[in-house]
Design a protein around this motif. Sequence first.
Motif, PDB file in Angstrom:
ATOM      1  N   GLY A 215      -4.344  -0.752  19.330  1.00  0.00           N
ATOM      2  CA  GLY A 215      -3.225   0.128  19.677  1.00  0.00           C
ATOM      3  C   GLY A 215      -2.666   0.961  18.529  1.00  0.00           C
ATOM      4  O   GLY A 215      -1.667   1.655  18.701  1.00  0.00           O
ATOM      5  N   TYR A 216      -3.294   0.890  17.355  1.00  0.00           N
ATOM      6  CA  TYR A 216      -2.827   1.726  16.235  1.00  0.00           C
ATOM      7  C   TYR A 216      -3.422   3.124  16.388  1.00  0.00           C
ATOM      8  O   TYR A 216      -4.565   3.285  16.827  1.00  0.00           O
ATOM      9  N   THR A 217      -2.634   4.108  15.993  1.00  0.00           N
ATOM     10  CA  THR A 217      -3.136   5.487  16.089  1.00  0.00           C
ATOM     11  C   THR A 217      -3.231   6.162  14.718  1.00  0.00           C
ATOM     12  O   THR A 217      -3.790   7.248  14.594  1.00  0.00           O
ATOM     13  N   ALA A 218      -2.634   5.534  13.686  1.00  0.00           N
ATOM     14  CA  ALA A 218      -2.680   6.142  12.346  1.00  0.00           C
ATOM     15  C   ALA A 218      -2.680   5.043  11.290  1.00  0.00           C
ATOM     16  O   ALA A 218      -2.159   3.946  11.515  1.00  0.00           O
ATOM     17  N   ALA A 219      -3.291   5.344  10.157  1.00  0.00           N
ATOM     18  CA  ALA A 219      -3.300   4.386   9.042  1.00  0.00           C
ATOM     19  C   ALA A 219      -3.285   5.155   7.736  1.00  0.00           C
ATOM     20  O   ALA A 219      -3.755   6.294   7.658  1.00  0.00           O
ATOM     21  N   THR A 220      -2.722   4.514   6.706  1.00  0.00           N
ATOM     22  CA  THR A 220      -2.749   5.125   5.386  1.00  0.00           C
ATOM     23  C   THR A 220      -3.913   4.525   4.594  1.00  0.00           C
ATOM     24  O   THR A 220      -4.238   3.346   4.756  1.00  0.00           O
ATOM     25  N   LEU A 221      -4.525   5.350   3.769  1.00  0.00           N
ATOM     26  CA  LEU A 221      -5.672   4.911   2.968  1.00  0.00           C
ATOM     27  C   LEU A 221      -5.297   4.917   1.490  1.00  0.00           C
ATOM     28  O   LEU A 221      -5.073   5.981   0.910  1.00  0.00           O
ATOM     29  N   TYR A 222      -5.238   3.739   0.918  1.00  0.00           N
ATOM     30  CA  TYR A 222      -4.980   3.615  -0.513  1.00  0.00           C
ATOM     31  C   TYR A 222      -6.303   3.763  -1.267  1.00  0.00           C
ATOM     32  O   TYR A 222      -6.346   4.219  -2.391  1.00  0.00           O
ATOM     33  N   ARG A 223      -7.357   3.351  -0.598  1.00  0.00           N
ATOM     34  CA  ARG A 223      -8.713   3.511  -1.149  1.00  0.00           C
ATOM     35  C   ARG A 223      -9.592   4.130  -0.077  1.00  0.00           C
ATOM     36  O   ARG A 223      -9.250   4.125   1.096  1.00  0.00           O
ATOM     37  N   GLY A 224     -10.767   4.622  -0.471  1.00  0.00           N
ATOM     38  CA  GLY A 224     -11.686   5.216   0.493  1.00  0.00           C
ATOM     39  C   GLY A 224     -11.197   6.560   0.990  1.00  0.00           C
ATOM     40  O   GLY A 224     -11.365   6.912   2.151  1.00  0.00           O
ATOM     41  N   HIS A 225     -10.588   7.335   0.078  1.00  0.00           N
ATOM     42  CA  HIS A 225     -10.024   8.630   0.457  1.00  0.00           C
ATOM     43  C   HIS A 225     -11.045   9.596   1.047  1.00  0.00           C
ATOM     44  O   HIS A 225     -10.705  10.432   1.869  1.00  0.00           O
ATOM     45  N   SER A 226     -12.291   9.478   0.625  1.00  0.00           N
ATOM     46  CA  SER A 226     -13.281  10.455   1.086  1.00  0.00           C
ATOM     47  C   SER A 226     -13.527  10.322   2.589  1.00  0.00           C
ATOM     48  O   SER A 226     -14.074  11.213   3.206  1.00  0.00           O
ATOM     49  N   ALA A 228     -11.108   9.999   4.757  1.00  0.00           N
ATOM     50  CA  ALA A 228      -9.886  10.400   5.457  1.00  0.00           C
ATOM     51  C   ALA A 228     -10.240  11.350   6.600  1.00  0.00           C
ATOM     52  O   ALA A 228     -11.230  12.077   6.536  1.00  0.00           O
ATOM     53  N   GLY A 229      -9.448  11.312   7.638  1.00  0.00           N
ATOM     54  CA  GLY A 229      -9.709  12.186   8.788  1.00  0.00           C
ATOM     55  C   GLY A 229      -8.561  12.065   9.758  1.00  0.00           C
ATOM     56  O   GLY A 229      -7.468  11.637   9.385  1.00  0.00           O
ATOM     57  N   ARG A 230      -8.814  12.409  10.994  1.00  0.00           N
ATOM     58  CA  ARG A 230      -7.777  12.350  12.019  1.00  0.00           C
ATOM     59  C   ARG A 230      -7.184  10.934  12.102  1.00  0.00           C
ATOM     60  O   ARG A 230      -7.895   9.965  12.363  1.00  0.00           O
ATOM     61  N   GLY A 231      -5.898  10.824  11.825  1.00  0.00           N
ATOM     62  CA  GLY A 231      -5.231   9.524  11.897  1.00  0.00           C
ATOM     63  C   GLY A 231      -5.372   8.683  10.645  1.00  0.00           C
ATOM     64  O   GLY A 231      -4.724   7.653  10.522  1.00  0.00           O
ATOM     65  N   LEU A 232      -6.209   9.079   9.716  1.00  0.00           N
ATOM     66  CA  LEU A 232      -6.396   8.325   8.466  1.00  0.00           C
ATOM     67  C   LEU A 232      -5.918   9.188   7.305  1.00  0.00           C
ATOM     68  O   LEU A 232      -6.591  10.163   6.933  1.00  0.00           O
ATOM     69  N   PHE A 233      -4.748   8.850   6.759  1.00  0.00           N
ATOM     70  CA  PHE A 233      -4.123   9.706   5.748  1.00  0.00           C
ATOM     71  C   PHE A 233      -4.191   9.078   4.357  1.00  0.00           C
ATOM     72  O   PHE A 233      -3.732   7.944   4.166  1.00  0.00           O
TER      73      PHE A 233
END
Length: 285
Positions: A215-226, A228-233
């Motif tokens: 049920g999550y729609t968004a997440a923050t990325l502290y690592r693995g920035h490359s 990143a995409g829709r919903g992954l900031f």
Amino acid sequence: MYLTTALLCTSPLFLGAFSALLFGRRGIPSTIPTGLLFHSVLPKPGLEMSHVSLRRFERFCSMLSERQFTSLTVSGTLSADSHSSSSGNRCMLTFDDGFQSVATIAAPVLQRYNLKATVFCLGNHFGTLSQWDIFSGNTHLTKQEIRTLFNMGHEIGSHSLTHAYLPFLDTKSVRTELADSKNILEDIIGNAVTSLSFPYGGWTPAIWEIAQETGYTAATLYRGHSRAGRGLFPVYGVYQYDTPGDMLSKCTDRASFSLLRARSRMMAHFARGTPVWKYRRAYHS
Ligand SMILES: [Zn+2]
């Protein structure tokens, strides 16, 4: 000769290539918004790198206000047209670990400057001393403080149930960490919890799949920035050495490479806890 070598070694091109080699990461597409990751804001920070002084935090907030920035929560960033190139003057502020200092010290400053943040809390740590931020004696928010932050307009997100390093868990345990923390936090605030921050920045595409199923729609990325995409900031950690100007640059600089961001990535790579988890993996394999 020496001058040429020195120039080469300090050129953005060289540093960018060095960073890519070191971290194996490509640049983040300029259309994806980036955010800041805070842990604690304290009047007198101790030795812990992730503590930010109240004085610097206050100055940073006043700079955002002077420049007429809008602060967006993580879910707010998702629902805004986050992939449009008109994302200027927007800043995504996040706090990991749900420490009490967010409510007692950071929140009054945020309120003064009309800024909103996303606070990622644990599902089973309320009002107790942190078990991983062991040198600073940080205490987690109580359920009432979490409710108050939500009522002030801040977003409450999940940082898992136990702050486990998710890539080492089996699928069932990952699902429990994500689903149970979501349910518990939703019961506390009486509202949906749809944003996630992975403990220690540990995630894989398979874990993100499970998160979305939960049920999550968004997440923050502290690592693995490359990735990143829709919903992954992507978010950049804020550390004690960062000046208010550094903080502003980290969330607004659209250049494909900056020394500030490279330094943050390096800190993320060697973040506390990492050697422990690496050792545990080696020990169990
Ligand atoms: Zn954490």
